[in-house]
Enzyme design. Structure first.
Site, PDB file in Angstrom:
ATOM      1  N   GLU A  45      40.627  47.287  30.377  1.00 41.50           N
ATOM      2  CA  GLU A  45      39.273  47.169  29.807  1.00 41.50           C
ATOM      3  C   GLU A  45      39.290  46.307  28.545  1.00 41.50           C
ATOM      4  O   GLU A  45      40.339  45.885  28.052  1.00 41.50           O
ATOM      5  CB  GLU A  45      38.715  48.573  29.529  1.00 41.50           C
ATOM      6  CG  GLU A  45      38.575  49.372  30.822  1.00 41.50           C
ATOM      7  CD  GLU A  45      37.883  50.711  30.637  1.00 41.50           C
ATOM      8  OE1 GLU A  45      37.755  51.199  29.493  1.00 41.50           O
ATOM      9  OE2 GLU A  45      37.459  51.272  31.670  1.00 41.50           O
ATOM     10  N   CYS A  98      39.471  45.125  37.031  1.00 41.94           N
ATOM     11  CA  CYS A  98      39.757  46.320  37.828  1.00 41.94           C
ATOM     12  C   CYS A  98      41.228  46.324  38.276  1.00 41.94           C
ATOM     13  O   CYS A  98      41.880  45.278  38.348  1.00 41.94           O
ATOM     14  CB  CYS A  98      38.890  46.350  39.080  1.00 41.94           C
ATOM     15  SG  CYS A  98      37.149  46.622  38.785  1.00 41.94           S
ATOM     16  N   GLU A 105      42.444  46.741  41.226  1.00 39.56           N
ATOM     17  CA  GLU A 105      42.679  45.985  42.465  1.00 39.56           C
ATOM     18  C   GLU A 105      42.898  44.502  42.175  1.00 39.56           C
ATOM     19  O   GLU A 105      43.742  43.841  42.765  1.00 39.56           O
ATOM     20  CB  GLU A 105      41.474  46.123  43.404  1.00 39.56           C
ATOM     21  CG  GLU A 105      41.208  47.533  43.897  1.00 39.56           C
ATOM     22  CD  GLU A 105      40.284  48.322  42.974  1.00 39.56           C
ATOM     23  OE1 GLU A 105      40.325  48.121  41.737  1.00 39.56           O
ATOM     24  OE2 GLU A 105      39.526  49.150  43.503  1.00 39.56           O
ATOM     25  N   CYS A 160      35.140  48.430  44.108  1.00 46.47           N
ATOM     26  CA  CYS A 160      33.822  47.870  43.769  1.00 46.47           C
ATOM     27  C   CYS A 160      33.575  46.586  44.569  1.00 46.47           C
ATOM     28  O   CYS A 160      34.491  46.015  45.168  1.00 46.47           O
ATOM     29  CB  CYS A 160      33.728  47.604  42.270  1.00 46.47           C
ATOM     30  SG  CYS A 160      34.567  46.097  41.728  1.00 46.47           S
ATOM     31  N   CYS A 211      35.734  43.515  43.734  1.00 48.46           N
ATOM     32  CA  CYS A 211      37.111  43.630  44.238  1.00 48.46           C
ATOM     33  C   CYS A 211      37.167  43.446  45.750  1.00 48.46           C
ATOM     34  O   CYS A 211      38.124  42.878  46.279  1.00 48.46           O
ATOM     35  CB  CYS A 211      37.719  44.967  43.825  1.00 48.46           C
ATOM     36  SG  CYS A 211      38.113  45.005  42.061  1.00 48.46           S
TER      37      CYS A 211
HETATM   38  N1  THU Z   1      37.528  50.281  38.195  1.00 45.73           N
HETATM   39  C1  THU Z   1      38.623  49.831  38.868  1.00 45.73           C
HETATM   40  O1  THU Z   1      39.652  49.505  38.275  1.00 45.73           O
HETATM   41  N2  THU Z   1      38.535  49.719  40.222  1.00 45.73           N
HETATM   42  C2  THU Z   1      37.466  50.122  40.970  1.00 45.73           C
HETATM   43  O2  THU Z   1      37.467  49.958  42.175  1.00 45.73           O
HETATM   44  C3  THU Z   1      36.337  50.759  40.310  1.00 45.73           C
HETATM   45  C4  THU Z   1      36.277  50.616  38.824  1.00 45.73           C
HETATM   46  C5  THU Z   1      37.615  50.408  36.747  1.00 45.73           C
HETATM   47  C6  THU Z   1      36.797  49.434  35.947  1.00 45.73           C
HETATM   48  C7  THU Z   1      36.585  50.196  34.669  1.00 45.73           C
HETATM   49  O3  THU Z   1      37.707  49.999  33.809  1.00 45.73           O
HETATM   50  C8  THU Z   1      36.549  51.647  35.087  1.00 45.73           C
HETATM   51  O4  THU Z   1      37.162  51.684  36.365  1.00 45.73           O
HETATM   52  C9  THU Z   1      35.148  52.251  35.147  1.00 45.73           C
HETATM   53  O5  THU Z   1      34.323  51.517  35.985  1.00 45.73           O
END
Ligand code: THU
Length: 142
Positions: free
Chosen positions: A57, A66, A68, A97, A100
């Site tokens: 983040e 993310c 992935e 998401c 991704c």
């Molecule tokens: N996030 C992921 O890493 N992968 C996903 O498939 C869904 C969301 C992360 C992004 C962010 O840091 C946190 O989860 C909340 O959305």
């Protein structure tokens, strides 16, 4: 759909367990001070390598990466562009998401996708095909 018709891409239960273990391990290194939502992903390459990624983040929330996509970019940078499966874990077992899905489909339209919880005692979901997750993915006209 019958279980044996699902696109497991030949991933054995033992290999799937290793993928989930790898995803849970890398999730411990997630940098998620804003959401506190720690995600881990483990990609299986054609060569049998496991490439992992966690979410990273940022103060500027929109530039967050993310788990992935961290795994995907690590694999590409390692010269490993052919992937057969991915396991993703998170606190609530969310599915990948939309961004991704598009990112993974670029390299692996036949990818077998599983997702589950950080807690290994909770049930997992999969295999699900990329086609199921992202029907009619955008492809740059060639
Ligand atoms: N996030 C992921 O890493 N992968 C996903 O498939 C869904 C969301 C992360 C992004 C962010 O840091 C946190 O989860 C909340 O959305």
């Amino acid at each position: 759909m019958a279980q044996d018709a699902l696109p497991s891409n030949g991933v054995s239960p033992e290999l799937l367990e290793r993928l989930f273990e790898s995803a849970r391990d890398v999730a411990t290194r997630a940098y998620a001070p804003y959401s506190n939502f720690h995600v881990g992903a483990a990609l299986l390459t054609k060569e049998g390598r496991i490439i992992t990624g966690c979410n990273v983040e940022n103060s500027s929330f929109g530039v967050t990466i993310c788990a992935e996509r961290t795994a995907a970019t690590r694999a590409v940078a390692s010269g490993l562009r052919e992937w057969t499966a991915i396991a993703i874990v998170s606190p609530t077992g969310v599915s990948p998401c939309g961004a991704c899905r598009q990112f993974l489909a670029e390299f692996a339209p036949q990818l077998a996708v599983w997702f589950g919880h950080l807690d290994p005692s909770k049930p997992t979901v999969g295999p699900i095909s990329m086609e199921q997750l992202l029907p009619a993915a955008m492809k740059f006209p060639s």
